[in-house]
Design an enzyme around this catalytic site. Structure first.
Site, PDB file in Angstrom:
ATOM      1  N   CYS A  75      36.210  26.157  18.099  1.00 26.63           N
ATOM      2  CA  CYS A  75      35.655  27.233  19.235  1.00 26.63           C
ATOM      3  C   CYS A  75      35.587  28.683  18.245  1.00 26.63           C
ATOM      4  O   CYS A  75      36.421  29.233  17.841  1.00 26.63           O
ATOM      5  CB  CYS A  75      36.832  27.734  20.082  1.00 26.63           C
ATOM      6  SG  CYS A  75      36.140  28.955  21.527  1.00 26.63           S
ATOM      7  N   HIS A 166      26.483  20.181  18.262  1.00 25.59           N
ATOM      8  CA  HIS A 166      24.958  20.894  19.406  1.00 25.59           C
ATOM      9  C   HIS A 166      24.100  20.308  19.070  1.00 25.59           C
ATOM     10  O   HIS A 166      23.530  20.393  18.975  1.00 25.59           O
ATOM     11  CB  HIS A 166      25.420  22.410  18.791  1.00 25.59           C
ATOM     12  CG  HIS A 166      26.740  23.339  18.955  1.00 25.59           C
ATOM     13  ND1 HIS A 166      27.088  23.988  19.817  1.00 25.59           N
ATOM     14  CD2 HIS A 166      27.663  22.472  17.903  1.00 25.59           C
ATOM     15  CE1 HIS A 166      27.561  24.383  19.450  1.00 25.59           C
ATOM     16  NE2 HIS A 166      28.839  24.345  18.561  1.00 25.59           N
ATOM     17  N   GLU A 215      28.752  24.679  28.055  1.00 19.52           N
ATOM     18  CA  GLU A 215      29.531  23.897  26.892  1.00 19.52           C
ATOM     19  C   GLU A 215      30.265  22.508  27.200  1.00 19.52           C
ATOM     20  O   GLU A 215      30.557  22.108  28.283  1.00 19.52           O
ATOM     21  CB  GLU A 215      31.243  25.127  26.729  1.00 19.52           C
ATOM     22  CG  GLU A 215      30.210  26.360  25.621  1.00 19.52           C
ATOM     23  CD  GLU A 215      31.835  27.564  25.166  1.00 19.52           C
ATOM     24  OE1 GLU A 215      32.499  26.826  24.796  1.00 19.52           O
ATOM     25  OE2 GLU A 215      31.899  28.223  25.755  1.00 19.52           O
ATOM     26  N   CYS A 224      29.127  31.011  22.964  1.00 21.40           N
ATOM     27  CA  CYS A 224      29.612  30.231  22.253  1.00 21.40           C
ATOM     28  C   CYS A 224      29.381  30.556  21.179  1.00 21.40           C
ATOM     29  O   CYS A 224      28.136  30.561  20.672  1.00 21.40           O
ATOM     30  CB  CYS A 224      29.210  28.660  23.720  1.00 21.40           C
ATOM     31  SG  CYS A 224      29.106  27.511  21.949  1.00 21.40           S
ATOM     32  N   GLY A 227      28.180  28.231  19.092  1.00 21.59           N
ATOM     33  CA  GLY A 227      26.674  27.101  19.411  1.00 21.59           C
ATOM     34  C   GLY A 227      25.851  27.911  19.328  1.00 21.59           C
ATOM     35  O   GLY A 227      24.725  27.686  18.516  1.00 21.59           O
TER      36      GLY A 227
END
Length: 279
Positions: A75, A166, A215, A224, A227
């Site tokens: 993360c 992703h 997410e 994110c 991301g």
């Protein structure tokens, strides 16, 4: 059992941080995490992050449970928050600090800057379908501007892994996307056997992108980090953005660089303490 915690947020992506240096496994279960992340009956967060002892020569190990109890590999906003949490634990929060952190996506190296921002070496993106865990194209191929049928519409998507999967699609107006209704359909699409994070991107300029995100395991969030990194990689691959770009998310902006020299992705952004408590 009493658990002391500190709440942090990075661009509104918020986490419960727990000092777990005494054991090698998280002191809470995924079910505990779901309860704590509940915004009405718990503390409220997008996930619970544990600071565990380092492995294989690293300073610390990061584990995270999402608000639905699932465990992601990494993360980006969370690791910036973890860096600030570690600095507080070590009593060096007013100084610069750099840490090597073991994650399920590999070793990450966040560095706290003099202005309080945190820069993270996120490593090299993974671009082959087998590495991303998608069946959209053959395992040894890259998924760049590939058509994907979702909610009765064909979307052109580019897939990137930053240690977690992703799916990125570029749109004319990111605000017009009905994220509440289609986000879950992307996440659970059959071509992503381990589910996926999904980013919708509007190119304002080659060096400035607007992003909204769904997410995996958390739904709509304000930001994110992995991301945003994947988005710039996808933008370069699709010839839509520069290698250094600002990514504007609902919670604020991140600076992302996909360095040409070493092919590593560097993310810079804030992380702030919200409050401490015991539950």
């Amino acid at each position: 059992m009493n658990i002391e915690f500190t709440k942090y947020q990075g661009l509104g992506n918020d986490f419960i941080l727990v000092d777990n240096r005494g054991t090698d496994e998280p002191c809470l279960t995924p079910e505990d995490a779901v309860k704590l992340c509940d915004r009405h009956f718990g503390i409220g967060a997008d996930g619970v992050i544990f600071a565990l002892p380092g492995q294989d020569g690293t300073d610390y190990t990061m584990r995270i449970f999402n608000s639905d109890g699932s465990e992601p590999e990494m993360c980006g906003n969370g690791i910036r928050c973890l860096a600030k949490f570690i600095a507080d634990l070590e009593g060096t929060s007013s100084q610069e600090g750099q840490y090597r952190i073991h994650t399920l996506a590999g070793v990450m190296t966040p560095q706290i800057k003099p202005d309080g921002q945190v820069t993270v070496d996120m490593g090299m993106p993974r671009l082959l379908a087998a590495e991303i865990l998608t069946t959209l194209v053959a395992p040894d191929k890259k998924a760049i501007n590939e058509p994907l049928e979702v909610a009765g519409k064909s979307w052109l998507v580019t897939c990137v892994s930053m240690g977690n999967p992703h799916c990125i699609t570029f749109v004319e107006d990111v605000a017009a996307i009905e994220l509440e209704s289609i986000g879950s359909e992307f996440e659970h699409h059959p071509v992503f056997p381990k589910r996926t994070n999904t980013e919708f991107i509007q190119v304002v300029r080659p060096d400035y992108l607007k992003m909204r995100v769904w997410e995996r395991g958390a739904g709509i969030t304000l930001a994110c980090g992995t991301g945003a990194c994947a988005v710039v990689v996808a933008g370069v691959l699709a010839q839509k953005c520069d290698r250094v770009a600002t990514v504007e998310l609902p919670g604020g902006c991140l600076k992302i660089e996909w360095a040409e020299q070493d092919q590593r992705v560097y993310m810079t952004g804030p992380a702030e303490k919200v409050f401490t408590g015991k539950i």
